[in-house]
Scaffold this motif. Structure first.
Motif, PDB file in Angstrom:
ATOM      1  N   ILE A   8       8.530   2.219  -4.502  1.00  0.00           N
ATOM      2  CA  ILE A   8       8.531   1.155  -3.497  1.00  0.00           C
ATOM      3  C   ILE A   8       7.800  -0.063  -4.059  1.00  0.00           C
ATOM      4  O   ILE A   8       6.700   0.074  -4.595  1.00  0.00           O
ATOM      5  CB  ILE A   8       7.743   1.600  -2.239  1.00  0.00           C
ATOM      6  CG1 ILE A   8       8.228   2.946  -1.709  1.00  0.00           C
ATOM      7  CG2 ILE A   8       7.767   0.515  -1.157  1.00  0.00           C
ATOM      8  CD1 ILE A   8       9.549   2.922  -1.034  1.00  0.00           C
ATOM      9  N   ILE A   9       8.401  -1.245  -3.881  1.00  0.00           N
ATOM     10  CA  ILE A   9       7.646  -2.471  -4.156  1.00  0.00           C
ATOM     11  C   ILE A   9       7.466  -3.219  -2.834  1.00  0.00           C
ATOM     12  O   ILE A   9       8.462  -3.575  -2.180  1.00  0.00           O
ATOM     13  CB  ILE A   9       8.365  -3.409  -5.154  1.00  0.00           C
ATOM     14  CG1 ILE A   9       8.734  -2.664  -6.440  1.00  0.00           C
ATOM     15  CG2 ILE A   9       7.479  -4.606  -5.480  1.00  0.00           C
ATOM     16  CD1 ILE A   9       9.436  -3.543  -7.469  1.00  0.00           C
ATOM     17  N   GLY A  10       6.244  -3.447  -2.462  1.00  0.00           N
ATOM     18  CA  GLY A  10       5.975  -4.160  -1.213  1.00  0.00           C
ATOM     19  C   GLY A  10       5.670  -3.184  -0.094  1.00  0.00           C
ATOM     20  O   GLY A  10       6.578  -2.609   0.504  1.00  0.00           O
ATOM     21  N   CYS A  11       4.399  -2.981   0.184  1.00  0.00           N
ATOM     22  CA  CYS A  11       4.003  -1.982   1.184  1.00  0.00           C
ATOM     23  C   CYS A  11       3.427  -2.664   2.416  1.00  0.00           C
ATOM     24  O   CYS A  11       2.360  -2.304   2.905  1.00  0.00           O
ATOM     25  CB  CYS A  11       3.009  -1.003   0.563  1.00  0.00           C
ATOM     26  SG  CYS A  11       3.637  -0.276  -0.961  1.00  0.00           S
ATOM     27  N   GLY A  12       4.133  -3.650   2.900  1.00  0.00           N
ATOM     28  CA  GLY A  12       3.633  -4.419   4.041  1.00  0.00           C
ATOM     29  C   GLY A  12       4.361  -4.083   5.324  1.00  0.00           C
ATOM     30  O   GLY A  12       4.639  -2.916   5.631  1.00  0.00           O
ATOM     31  N   ASN A  13       4.676  -5.141   6.064  1.00  0.00           N
ATOM     32  CA  ASN A  13       5.226  -5.037   7.408  1.00  0.00           C
ATOM     33  C   ASN A  13       6.436  -4.113   7.540  1.00  0.00           C
ATOM     34  O   ASN A  13       6.395  -3.123   8.264  1.00  0.00           O
ATOM     35  CB  ASN A  13       5.570  -6.455   7.875  1.00  0.00           C
ATOM     36  CG  ASN A  13       6.114  -6.475   9.279  1.00  0.00           C
ATOM     37  OD1 ASN A  13       5.580  -5.814  10.164  1.00  0.00           O
ATOM     38  ND2 ASN A  13       7.182  -7.214   9.486  1.00  0.00           N
ATOM     39  N   ILE A  14       7.503  -4.417   6.809  1.00  0.00           N
ATOM     40  CA  ILE A  14       8.748  -3.667   7.026  1.00  0.00           C
ATOM     41  C   ILE A  14       8.639  -2.245   6.460  1.00  0.00           C
ATOM     42  O   ILE A  14       9.320  -1.331   6.917  1.00  0.00           O
ATOM     43  CB  ILE A  14       9.982  -4.437   6.464  1.00  0.00           C
ATOM     44  CG1 ILE A  14      11.294  -3.904   7.049  1.00  0.00           C
ATOM     45  CG2 ILE A  14      10.021  -4.404   4.947  1.00  0.00           C
ATOM     46  CD1 ILE A  14      11.503  -4.242   8.513  1.00  0.00           C
ATOM     47  N   PHE A  15       7.765  -2.080   5.479  1.00  0.00           N
ATOM     48  CA  PHE A  15       7.518  -0.720   4.966  1.00  0.00           C
ATOM     49  C   PHE A  15       6.945   0.159   6.071  1.00  0.00           C
ATOM     50  O   PHE A  15       7.469   1.234   6.370  1.00  0.00           O
ATOM     51  CB  PHE A  15       6.562  -0.767   3.771  1.00  0.00           C
ATOM     52  CG  PHE A  15       6.058   0.601   3.362  1.00  0.00           C
ATOM     53  CD1 PHE A  15       6.884   1.483   2.689  1.00  0.00           C
ATOM     54  CD2 PHE A  15       4.770   1.000   3.683  1.00  0.00           C
ATOM     55  CE1 PHE A  15       6.428   2.761   2.334  1.00  0.00           C
ATOM     56  CE2 PHE A  15       4.306   2.271   3.338  1.00  0.00           C
ATOM     57  CZ  PHE A  15       5.148   3.154   2.661  1.00  0.00           C
ATOM     58  N   LYS A  40      -5.266  -2.161  -1.939  1.00  0.00           N
ATOM     59  CA  LYS A  40      -5.496  -1.350  -0.745  1.00  0.00           C
ATOM     60  C   LYS A  40      -4.166  -0.907  -0.121  1.00  0.00           C
ATOM     61  O   LYS A  40      -3.991   0.256   0.257  1.00  0.00           O
ATOM     62  CB  LYS A  40      -6.309  -2.178   0.251  1.00  0.00           C
ATOM     63  CG  LYS A  40      -6.837  -1.390   1.424  1.00  0.00           C
ATOM     64  CD  LYS A  40      -7.890  -2.188   2.200  1.00  0.00           C
ATOM     65  CE  LYS A  40      -8.139  -1.558   3.558  1.00  0.00           C
ATOM     66  NZ  LYS A  40      -7.508  -2.281   4.657  1.00  0.00           N
ATOM     67  N   LYS A  41      -3.228  -1.843  -0.065  1.00  0.00           N
ATOM     68  CA  LYS A  41      -1.925  -1.533   0.536  1.00  0.00           C
ATOM     69  C   LYS A  41      -1.157  -0.517  -0.313  1.00  0.00           C
ATOM     70  O   LYS A  41      -0.520   0.390   0.220  1.00  0.00           O
ATOM     71  CB  LYS A  41      -1.100  -2.811   0.690  1.00  0.00           C
ATOM     72  CG  LYS A  41      -1.595  -3.693   1.806  1.00  0.00           C
ATOM     73  CD  LYS A  41      -0.541  -4.708   2.186  1.00  0.00           C
ATOM     74  CE  LYS A  41      -0.913  -5.336   3.518  1.00  0.00           C
ATOM     75  NZ  LYS A  41       0.110  -6.267   3.988  1.00  0.00           N
ATOM     76  N   ALA A  42      -1.212  -0.689  -1.621  1.00  0.00           N
ATOM     77  CA  ALA A  42      -0.524   0.247  -2.516  1.00  0.00           C
ATOM     78  C   ALA A  42      -1.100   1.652  -2.339  1.00  0.00           C
ATOM     79  O   ALA A  42      -0.363   2.639  -2.263  1.00  0.00           O
ATOM     80  CB  ALA A  42      -0.680  -0.223  -3.966  1.00  0.00           C
ATOM     81  N   LYS A  43      -2.417   1.715  -2.265  1.00  0.00           N
ATOM     82  CA  LYS A  43      -3.093   3.026  -2.128  1.00  0.00           C
ATOM     83  C   LYS A  43      -2.730   3.707  -0.811  1.00  0.00           C
ATOM     84  O   LYS A  43      -2.391   4.889  -0.782  1.00  0.00           O
ATOM     85  CB  LYS A  43      -4.615   2.823  -2.174  1.00  0.00           C
ATOM     86  CG  LYS A  43      -5.205   2.959  -3.565  1.00  0.00           C
ATOM     87  CD  LYS A  43      -6.722   2.925  -3.458  1.00  0.00           C
ATOM     88  CE  LYS A  43      -7.381   3.474  -4.702  1.00  0.00           C
ATOM     89  NZ  LYS A  43      -8.840   3.225  -4.659  1.00  0.00           N
ATOM     90  N   ASN A  50       1.999  11.219  -1.275  1.00  0.00           N
ATOM     91  CA  ASN A  50       1.420  11.856  -2.451  1.00  0.00           C
ATOM     92  C   ASN A  50       1.947  11.213  -3.729  1.00  0.00           C
ATOM     93  O   ASN A  50       2.260  11.885  -4.708  1.00  0.00           O
ATOM     94  CB  ASN A  50       1.742  13.355  -2.478  1.00  0.00           C
ATOM     95  CG  ASN A  50       0.543  14.155  -2.019  1.00  0.00           C
ATOM     96  OD1 ASN A  50      -0.602  13.721  -2.228  1.00  0.00           O
ATOM     97  ND2 ASN A  50       0.809  15.291  -1.392  1.00  0.00           N
ATOM     98  N   ALA A  51       2.108   9.903  -3.680  1.00  0.00           N
ATOM     99  CA  ALA A  51       2.663   9.171  -4.822  1.00  0.00           C
ATOM    100  C   ALA A  51       1.538   8.425  -5.529  1.00  0.00           C
ATOM    101  O   ALA A  51       0.394   8.456  -5.088  1.00  0.00           O
ATOM    102  CB  ALA A  51       3.713   8.182  -4.328  1.00  0.00           C
ATOM    103  N   LYS A  52       1.912   7.747  -6.625  1.00  0.00           N
ATOM    104  CA  LYS A  52       0.885   7.000  -7.353  1.00  0.00           C
ATOM    105  C   LYS A  52       0.939   5.522  -6.969  1.00  0.00           C
ATOM    106  O   LYS A  52       2.018   4.949  -6.892  1.00  0.00           O
ATOM    107  CB  LYS A  52       1.096   7.140  -8.867  1.00  0.00           C
ATOM    108  CG  LYS A  52       0.581   8.464  -9.408  1.00  0.00           C
ATOM    109  CD  LYS A  52       0.742   8.557 -10.918  1.00  0.00           C
ATOM    110  CE  LYS A  52      -0.429   7.924 -11.669  1.00  0.00           C
ATOM    111  NZ  LYS A  52      -0.304   8.102 -13.129  1.00  0.00           N
ATOM    112  N   PRO A  53      -0.224   4.915  -6.736  1.00  0.00           N
ATOM    113  CA  PRO A  53      -0.256   3.488  -6.408  1.00  0.00           C
ATOM    114  C   PRO A  53      -0.239   2.610  -7.666  1.00  0.00           C
ATOM    115  O   PRO A  53      -0.805   2.998  -8.696  1.00  0.00           O
ATOM    116  CB  PRO A  53      -1.594   3.336  -5.678  1.00  0.00           C
ATOM    117  CG  PRO A  53      -2.461   4.411  -6.234  1.00  0.00           C
ATOM    118  CD  PRO A  53      -1.571   5.531  -6.676  1.00  0.00           C
TER     119      PRO A  53
END
Lengths: 341, 333
Positions: A8-15, A40-43, A50-53
């Motif tokens: 995933i790229i972009g872990c904000g609103n729509i995610f 922080k968002k990636a983490k 259980n993925a890597k940030p």
């Protein structure tokens, strides 16, 4: 074939709003990496799977991934998608395909050259309401000649948010506009020939950013059909209607079909303190549409299904909004010339 | 007491105006003439309401006791009849649209002025309770500055479905000037003029014979930009299927800077469900309001709320919409 490895790229609103839960429900795929420029968002996102940030794009793209989902602000789409494609990943990207049709065409060319899928999340095509109405149109031979689709809300973001920036999100004319232009093409099953756009800046957030927050398109299609697309971030609707409002009014040679906000199943919530019911999870069709969409896209990638919406469809949806915006500036209707190959 | 004559039952509105004038305490339905279509209906109605019946309007106009006339003859005869009525000194309530052309409208207005008679054209929605309430709320600043109006102004079924009346002239462009859009859009346009307190500076429209294959248009869509910045969209026509619940559908979504008005229908209704759903209007304040204000303008010698000039402006916008649809261009007004 094993489970598709997804990054995933972009872990904000729509995610958080849509993709997170949909991806969790899909057994066919495994999210292995989450990237965001904010650590922080990636983490946070990575923890869910259980993925890597990751915060570095190159490191992220060096991974062995089958698919990259791009869920970032619109202005970053082209660069990210092209890089992901060039590194050999299929791309699923949020709508609008890109900020400009020029960028979108480059993305499409890259995907073609690399022999990879570029799939754009026009989620309306997977929403069971619109899918069923489309089926009813067919089964009952409604033959639509006039369709009005309105998608309106009060955008709950501050004026600093990228949505309001013409050079980042394109304003409501593009951000919601592509939903409706694609919808009208999908429903009419014909091509636009002429477009009139007219727009306004109603709220302060739109005015200070020099963008429209209320935009109307009258789109004439082949065969004398007329589409009316209304998109707005400036509505104040009473809460009993929900928080995002669809109006659909189809007039055909053999009947009329109408859907209003009152037809949306909403469970009303009243609290003792005021709380903006931002994106209500109670709107039942919304999460499911994303899940259906992603499931379909993954099946396309593994060769089990043909895409129900192509990148070219997404490009045309964007071009229609571009023509409408130009029309609004010139205060005259413009011919739609179609996709420039 | 104002003695009223009805000239022609060509337009089906005459049925409602007849009973409304007859039941108004300030008026007496004195005479009816049977010009144009539905002469037999005119005669039956005259008998039913104990009004004098004349074969043609000339005889009715010669009747000294008639103070005012409601003219519901085919649109192409508006000019001829309205001018004669003015010449005979009768106050005039003239069905919409005022005429087929702006020149004809001018002549009608001029004749009424010269004769010193009142001239009013009825546009219904602004006399309905929901729209009056909305107007009051807008003017009280309840939704802030007015920004956008979406309106539907539809007679839901084409006139061929109205049983017992000959409405074939509605499908004859020479007599009616247009089809579904000409018939229904003037109501929507009037409410837009009234709600915005402004005038459109441009109109763009798509009007056509899209559904029934009539020789005239059945539906149309117009996009209007007003001088005060308000944007508006109007859907008008006869496009609906027989099974549609509404007989008459007038709707508005009104967006202001600080609020939103949802006028689900200007005509309050309830729904009856049998083989199909049907809306029954439990309040039709509009025709009472039109008749009442027309009579009041005569009795109190004041300007009626919808003058010939307003009706002419309305026609100008409608004709510009047709012109836009024909040329494919935005028409500046």
């Amino acid at each position: 074939m094993g489970r598709l490895k997804v990054g995933i790229i972009g872990c904000g609103n729509i995610f958080h709003l849509a993709h997170k839960n949909a991806l969790k429900n899909l057994k066919e795929v495994k999210v292995v990496a989450c990237m965001d420029i904010k650590k922080k968002k990636a983490k946070e996102a990575a923890k869910e799977f259980n993925a890597k940030p990751y915060t570095n794009l190159d490191e992220f793209l060096d991974l062995d991934l089958d698919v990259v989902e791009i869920l970032t602000p619109t202005y970053t789409h082209a660069e990210l998608a092209i890089k992901a494609l060039k590194s050999g990943k299929h791309v699923i990207i949020e709508k609008p395909i890109a900020l400009t049709s020029e960028e979108a065409q480059k993305m499409i060319k890259t995907a073609e050259k690399e022999g990879l899928w570029l799939l754009v999340g026009h989620t309306r095509r997977f929403d069971k309401r619109w899918v069923q109405i489309k089926e009813v149109i067919k089964k009952r031979n409604i033959l639509p000649v006039q369709i009005r689709k309105a998608e309106v809300q009060r955008l709950p973001f501050p004026e600093t948010a990228w949505y309001w920036k013409p050079n980042k999100g394109g304003g409501v004319a593009i951000d919601l506009g592509v939903h409706v232009t694609d919808f009208l093409r999908w429903y009419f099953e014909s091509e636009p020939v002429k477009i009139l756009g007219i727009g306004k800046a109603i709220r302060k957030e739109a005015k200070v950013n020099g963008t429209y927050d209320h935009f109307l398109m009258m789109i004439q299609f082949e065969g004398g059909k007329t589409g009316l697309a209304e998109v707005s971030w400036a509505y104040s609707y009473p809460a009993r209607y929900g928080v995002f409002y669809h109006h659909l009014d189809i007039l055909g040679k053999n009947g009329r079909i109408r859907y209003t906000p009152l037809d949306t199943p909403v469970v009303g919530v009243v609290k003792s303190h005021f709380e903006m019911p931002r994106f209500s999870p109670l709107l039942s069709a919304f999460p499911e549409a994303f899940e259906t969409e992603l499931k379909h896209f993954f099946k396309v990638i593994i060769g089990e299904e043909e895409p129900l919406i192509t990148a070219k469809d997404a490009l045309i949806a964007l071009q229609m909004t571009e023509v409408a915006i130009e029309s609004a500036k010139r205060e005259e209707p413009l011919e739609f010339k179609g996709v420039v190959e | 007491m104002i003695n009223v004559g009805i000239i022609s039952y060509a337009h089906p509105h005459a049925l409602r105006y007849g009973t409304t004038f007859a039941s108004n305490p300030k008026a007496k339905l004195y005479a009816i003439s049977g010009d144009g279509a539905n002469a037999d209906v005119a005669k039956t109605e005259a008998q039913k309401m104990k009004a004098k019946f004349y074969q043609n309007y000339e005889a009715l106009l010669k009747e000294k006791k008639v103070d005012a006339v409601y003219i519901a003859i085919e649109t192409y005869r508006h000019k001829e009849v309205a001018i004669r009525a003015a010449e005979e000194g009768k106050h005039i309530l003239l069905e919409k649209p005022i005429a087929l052309t702006l020149e004809d409208a001018d002549e009608i207005i001029k004749a009424a002025k010269k004769a010193g008679v009142k001239l009013m054209v009825p546009f219904n929605p602004r006399f309905t309770t929901p729209l009056r309430k909305a107007k009051a709320m807008i003017e009280a600043g309840e939704i802030g500055e007015l920004e956008y109006i979406y309106s539907i102004s539809e007679y839901v079924k084409p006139p061929i479905f109205l049983e017992g009346l000959d409405m074939s002239w509605f499908l004859d462009i020479k007599k009616a000037g247009g089809g579904g859009f000409m018939d229904t859009a003037p109501h929507g346009v009037d409410s837009l003029l009234w709600l915005t307190n402004s005038e459109p500076k441009s109109v763009y429209a798509d009007i056509g014979s899209k559904i029934y294959g009539f020789p005239v248009d059945d539906i149309g869509t117009a996009v209007l930009r007003f001088k005060n910045g308000v944007m508006a969209v109007l859907n008008a026509g006869w496009g609906n299927p027989k099974g549609y619940a509404y007989g008459l559908e007038i709707k508005y979504y009104i967006l202001g800077k600080e609020g939103f008005l949802d006028i689900r229908t200007a005509y309050p209704d309830f729904t009856v469900y049998q083989d199909r759903a049907e809306k029954i209007y439990w309040e039709r304040a509009d025709v009472n309001g039109i008749v009442g204000s027309f009579l009041e303008s005569i009795i109190e010698d004041k300007e009626p709320p919808i003058t010939g000039e307003i009706a002419k402006k309305n026609l100008e916008i409608i004709l510009a919409a047709y012109e836009s649809s024909k040329t494919g261009k935005v028409i500046k007004l």
